[in-house]
Motif scaffolding. Structure first.
Motif, PDB file in Angstrom:
ATOM      1  N   UNK A 115       0.901  -1.201  -0.023  1.00 31.94           N
ATOM      2  CA  UNK A 115       0.037  -0.061  -0.170  1.00 31.94           C
ATOM      3  C   UNK A 115       0.784   1.206   0.014  1.00 31.94           C
ATOM      4  N   UNK A 116       1.907   1.295   0.685  1.00 31.40           N
ATOM      5  CA  UNK A 116       3.043   2.409   0.639  1.00 31.40           C
ATOM      6  C   UNK A 116       3.468   2.528  -0.614  1.00 31.40           C
ATOM      7  N   UNK A 117       3.696   1.516  -1.186  1.00 32.27           N
ATOM      8  CA  UNK A 117       4.550   1.488  -2.554  1.00 32.27           C
ATOM      9  C   UNK A 117       3.486   2.059  -3.567  1.00 32.27           C
ATOM     10  N   UNK A 118       2.300   1.650  -3.464  1.00 27.00           N
ATOM     11  CA  UNK A 118       1.296   2.134  -4.285  1.00 27.00           C
ATOM     12  C   UNK A 118       0.860   3.752  -4.345  1.00 27.00           C
ATOM     13  N   UNK A 119       0.843   3.875  -2.849  1.00 28.05           N
ATOM     14  CA  UNK A 119       0.649   5.510  -2.654  1.00 28.05           C
ATOM     15  C   UNK A 119      -0.939   5.657  -3.230  1.00 28.05           C
ATOM     16  N   UNK A 120      -1.162   6.968  -3.084  1.00 24.45           N
ATOM     17  CA  UNK A 120      -2.535   7.655  -3.479  1.00 24.45           C
ATOM     18  C   UNK A 120      -2.807   7.252  -5.128  1.00 24.45           C
ATOM     19  N   UNK A 121      -4.051   6.869  -5.171  1.00 26.37           N
ATOM     20  CA  UNK A 121      -4.468   6.317  -6.521  1.00 26.37           C
ATOM     21  C   UNK A 121      -5.672   7.254  -6.990  1.00 26.37           C
ATOM     22  N   UNK A 122      -5.344   7.807  -8.112  1.00 24.02           N
ATOM     23  CA  UNK A 122      -6.328   8.999  -8.453  1.00 24.02           C
ATOM     24  C   UNK A 122      -7.307   8.258  -9.507  1.00 24.02           C
ATOM     25  N   UNK A 123      -8.708   8.665  -8.926  1.00 25.65           N
ATOM     26  CA  UNK A 123      -9.794   8.144  -9.914  1.00 25.65           C
ATOM     27  C   UNK A 123     -10.462   9.406 -10.006  1.00 25.65           C
ATOM     28  N   UNK A 124     -11.648   9.218 -11.097  1.00 22.95           N
ATOM     29  CA  UNK A 124     -12.502  10.325 -11.594  1.00 22.95           C
ATOM     30  C   UNK A 124     -11.632  11.311 -12.108  1.00 22.95           C
ATOM     31  N   UNK A 125     -10.824  11.064 -12.801  1.00 30.67           N
ATOM     32  CA  UNK A 125     -10.023  12.015 -13.563  1.00 30.67           C
ATOM     33  C   UNK A 125     -10.620  12.918 -14.720  1.00 30.67           C
ATOM     34  N   UNK A 126     -11.571  12.360 -15.266  1.00 30.05           N
ATOM     35  CA  UNK A 126     -12.534  12.980 -16.370  1.00 30.05           C
ATOM     36  C   UNK A 126     -13.775  13.770 -15.541  1.00 30.05           C
ATOM     37  N   UNK A 127     -13.617  13.645 -14.275  1.00 31.54           N
ATOM     38  CA  UNK A 127     -14.879  14.646 -13.617  1.00 31.54           C
ATOM     39  C   UNK A 127     -14.230  15.893 -13.517  1.00 31.54           C
ATOM     40  N   UNK A 128     -14.787  16.986 -12.944  1.00 28.82           N
ATOM     41  CA  UNK A 128     -14.338  18.141 -12.686  1.00 28.82           C
ATOM     42  C   UNK A 128     -13.287  18.157 -11.388  1.00 28.82           C
ATOM     43  N   UNK A 129     -13.670  17.241 -10.539  1.00 31.57           N
ATOM     44  CA  UNK A 129     -12.686  17.022  -9.381  1.00 31.57           C
ATOM     45  C   UNK A 129     -12.321  15.733  -9.355  1.00 31.57           C
ATOM     46  N   UNK A 130     -11.143  15.221  -9.156  1.00 25.71           N
ATOM     47  CA  UNK A 130     -10.654  13.833  -9.137  1.00 25.71           C
ATOM     48  C   UNK A 130     -10.596  13.716  -7.749  1.00 25.71           C
ATOM     49  N   UNK A 131     -10.252  12.437  -7.510  1.00 22.80           N
ATOM     50  CA  UNK A 131     -10.504  11.923  -6.093  1.00 22.80           C
ATOM     51  C   UNK A 131      -9.213  10.997  -5.781  1.00 22.80           C
ATOM     52  N   UNK A 132      -8.752  11.033  -4.613  1.00 22.22           N
ATOM     53  CA  UNK A 132      -7.608  10.172  -4.323  1.00 22.22           C
ATOM     54  C   UNK A 132      -7.887   9.070  -3.243  1.00 22.22           C
ATOM     55  N   UNK A 133      -7.609   7.730  -3.671  1.00 26.75           N
ATOM     56  CA  UNK A 133      -7.590   6.778  -2.849  1.00 26.75           C
ATOM     57  C   UNK A 133      -6.557   6.312  -2.169  1.00 26.75           C
ATOM     58  N   UNK A 134      -6.435   6.157  -0.750  1.00 31.69           N
ATOM     59  CA  UNK A 134      -5.183   6.009  -0.148  1.00 31.69           C
ATOM     60  C   UNK A 134      -5.536   4.698   0.762  1.00 31.69           C
ATOM     61  N   UNK A 135      -5.067   3.674   0.385  1.00 29.69           N
ATOM     62  CA  UNK A 135      -5.228   2.286   1.368  1.00 29.69           C
ATOM     63  C   UNK A 135      -4.433   2.467   2.420  1.00 29.69           C
TER      64      UNK A 135
END
Length: 235
Positions: A193-213
């Motif tokens: 999870x540390x190696x993966x780091x934050x994962x960006x989703x909703x890139x095509x939306x006005x505001x993207x979101x970061x998932x952080x396991x």
């Protein structure tokens, strides 16, 4: 109760506010907007009824499809049945919270999930990873191959950032679930999870979101919530 009676009851239980919430998450007509808790009295009355579940799922009505998962008899379903269900799942709430949950109560769960994960199809992949989350959160650690789960952690690390949007959510949840529900690979999952780091989703939306396991895992550790197992997959 037969199909018509169940559909009539679901319509009565529907709420416009709940319907709007489901639609905002990807559901579309037909649906009534029934809160899952409101279905419990009817579920207690019917218990398991696979033929009725199949009729309800085939309606394409989101509430009926959800209730189909509640009263389904997973042991009566074949791999072909689950493939048919996932093919009819048109958004993630059906794939991850109806099909994957029902599959998780079968002996073929890992086999079918592995196939879906390898399919390249966004919702099938999402359902496959989600099913592993339901499995890890409910079954004894001894029922899983540690080497296989290590390979899956490596797969997440190497592919999550380029995976389809909905699949990212389920892969991220897989990291969290291994860390909190599968004790033998807790440290490995934390490291991944540390190696993966934050994962960006909703890139095509006005505001993207970061998932952080990694952050969510640490919160669970701080609260002493590792080793979690639920008694039942379906409510």
């Amino acid at each position: 109760m037969n199909l018509d009676e169940v559909m009539q009851e679901l319509e009565v239980l529907g709420k416009e506010r709940t319907k709007k919430i489901y639609i905002s998450n990807g559901a579309h007509e037909p649906l009534f907007g029934v809160a899952t808790g409101a279905m419990k009295p009817m579920a207690k009355q019917i218990k398991k009824d696979q033929p009725l579940a199949e009729q309800l799922y085939a309606t394409g009505n989101y509430d009926a499809m959800y209730f189909a998962g509640v009263i389904a008899d997973p042991q009566a379903m074949t791999e072909a049945d689950f493939d048919r269900w996932i093919d009819a799942a048109y958004f993630y709430m059906i794939a991850d919270f109806i099909v994957a949950v029902t599959l998780a109560e079968t002996e073929i769960a890992q086999e079918v999930s592995d196939k879906w994960i390898a399919s390249g199809d966004e919702l099938k992949m999402s359902a496959g990873w989600s099913c592993y989350c339901w499995l890890l959160g409910s079954r004894k650690d001894a029922e899983f191959s540690e080497n296989k789960l290590m390979e899956m952690l490596e797969q997440v690390k190497n592919t999550i950032h380029e995976s389809p949007e909905r699949t990212k959510y389920s892969m991220n949840n897989f990291l969290y679930t291994v860390a909190t529900s599968y004790q033998p690979l807790h440290d490995q999952a934390v490291e991944t999870a540390r190696a993966v780091g934050p994962v960006e989703v909703n890139k095509d939306m006005p505001k993207s979101k970061l998932l952080n396991a990694s952050e969510n895992i640490q919160k669970a550790v701080d609260k002493g919530r590792t080793g979690f197992k639920r008694k039942y997959v379906r409510c």
